[in-house]
Scaffold this active site. Structure first.
Site, mmCIF file in Angstrom:
data_model
loop_
_atom_site.group_PDB
_atom_site.id
_atom_site.type_symbol
_atom_site.label_atom_id
_atom_site.label_comp_id
_atom_site.label_asym_id
_atom_site.label_seq_id
_atom_site.Cartn_x
_atom_site.Cartn_y
_atom_site.Cartn_z
ATOM 1 N N ASP A 135 -10.285 5.432 -1.473
ATOM 2 C CA ASP A 135 -9.183 5.363 -0.528
ATOM 3 C C ASP A 135 -9.012 3.930 -0.031
ATOM 4 O O ASP A 135 -9.950 3.123 -0.066
ATOM 5 C CB ASP A 135 -9.452 6.283 0.675
ATOM 6 C CG ASP A 135 -9.469 7.755 0.293
ATOM 7 O OD1 ASP A 135 -8.867 8.104 -0.739
ATOM 8 O OD2 ASP A 135 -10.090 8.542 1.028
ATOM 9 N N ARG A 136 -7.842 3.639 0.477
ATOM 10 C CA ARG A 136 -7.499 2.278 0.905
ATOM 11 C C ARG A 136 -8.526 1.691 1.877
ATOM 12 O O ARG A 136 -8.898 0.522 1.772
ATOM 13 C CB ARG A 136 -6.110 2.301 1.557
ATOM 14 C CG ARG A 136 -5.578 0.929 1.959
ATOM 15 C CD ARG A 136 -4.110 1.044 2.349
ATOM 16 N NE ARG A 136 -3.544 -0.261 2.667
ATOM 17 C CZ ARG A 136 -3.473 -0.752 3.893
ATOM 18 N NH1 ARG A 136 -3.942 -0.037 4.918
ATOM 19 N NH2 ARG A 136 -2.947 -1.944 4.108
#
Length: 294
Positions: A135-136
């Site tokens: 995830d970011r």
């Protein structure tokens, strides 16, 4: 061009090249691309077909067609923390605030943008093949294949859950010291295209955890995945009643850290070409390490 090289031993003598390449997990699709899009099969530097009968001592080369980078990804000169690299793969230690691939919300500044620039500056023509996404705002180790065939080999490992990842997280609340297993199916939440939840009709999801310590109403947890569902750790920890610090999507608070406190700290896999086990480690980033200082 991406090229694989093999030396035929007595065991494989007499086999057709087609059979030999199948055992090396080179797919029919790859062979079709080699035939029609500029690659080649060679025995002792002579071009051959898949019907070539092998002899002990033959040197076989499989040359794959050149890959054409996608126009959808713009190369950007973003620094990369490369932990390991060879002709087949990269291991990257990703910072927070960097998505893995472009999306409608984040077209630029992604790992894919940075990789494409790195490839082009190195004179390497390839598309982007990210094997283990993060995830970011999750930090840590990621595996990237440098060619479509290498990605195919890693995909076969993923289907067998043979690429092992360990994470460290900081969760809200005081978990008892010890180990546990979360086995709860995960599916997309009906009211969101992003959010996941534990639900009876979801996909099987298994997370093993060990509590490493507790600090000021926070728990430091080590986690290993048996499955790889989207947001799995974040959903499972929230399901336990202990969402990750900073993870507002799943009930966490940002009063102590500005992102979900999740870090990919260990990555282990079998190198499908060099035929050896590789393991890499990454220390907690500063923002998470500060939360567990005594």
């Amino acid at each position: 061009m991406f090229t694989l090289k093999y030396v035929v031993d007595e065991v494989d003598s007499g086999k057709l090249l087609r059979e030999f390449l199948k055992e090396k997990q080179i797919s029919k699709t790859a062979l079709t691309e080699i035939k029609f899009f500029g690659g080649g099969l060679f025995a002792n530097n002579e071009r051959v077909t898949v019907r070539y009968p092998l002899k002990a001592g033959d040197v076989i080369m499989v040359q794959f067609p050149r890959e054409i980078p996608s126009d959808d990804v713009v190369p950007e000169a973003i620094p990369l923390n490369i932990v390991y690299e060879d002709d087949y793969l990269l291991v990257i230690d990703k910072p927070a605030n960097m998505a893995s691939i472009p999306s409608r919300e984040h077209r630029r500044g992604t790992l894919a943008n940075a990789l494409l620039h790195y490839y082009q500056s190195s004179g390497y023509e390839a598309t982007i093949h990210i094997v283990t996404r993060l995830d970011r705002d999750t930090t840590g180790l990621m595996l990237v294949a440098k060619h479509r065939h290498a990605h195919h080999l890693f995909s076969l490992q993923q289907k067998k859950y043979a690429i092992n990842r360990r994470y460290e997280a900081i969760a809200h609340g005081m978990l008892e010291i010890g180990k546990g297993r979360i086995e709860a199916p995960i599916g997309r939440k009906d009211t969101s295209i992003i959010e996941r939840e534990v639900r009876s009709d979801g996909q099987q999801a298994i997370t093993n955890y060990e509590v490493l310590g507790s600090y000021r109403d926070l728990s430091h947890v080590s986690l290993k995945l048996e499955t790889g569902r989207t947001h799995q750790i974040r959903v499972h920890m929230a399901h336990l009643g202990h969402p990750l610090a900073g993870d507002t999507l799943y009930g966490g608070k940002k009063n102590q850290i500005a992102r979900q406190a999740l870090h990919s700290c260990e990555l282990s896999f079998y190198h499908p070409v060099r035929e050896m086990q590789l393991t890499f480690h990454s220390n907690l980033p500063e923002d998470m390490a500060n939360l567990v200082k005594k």
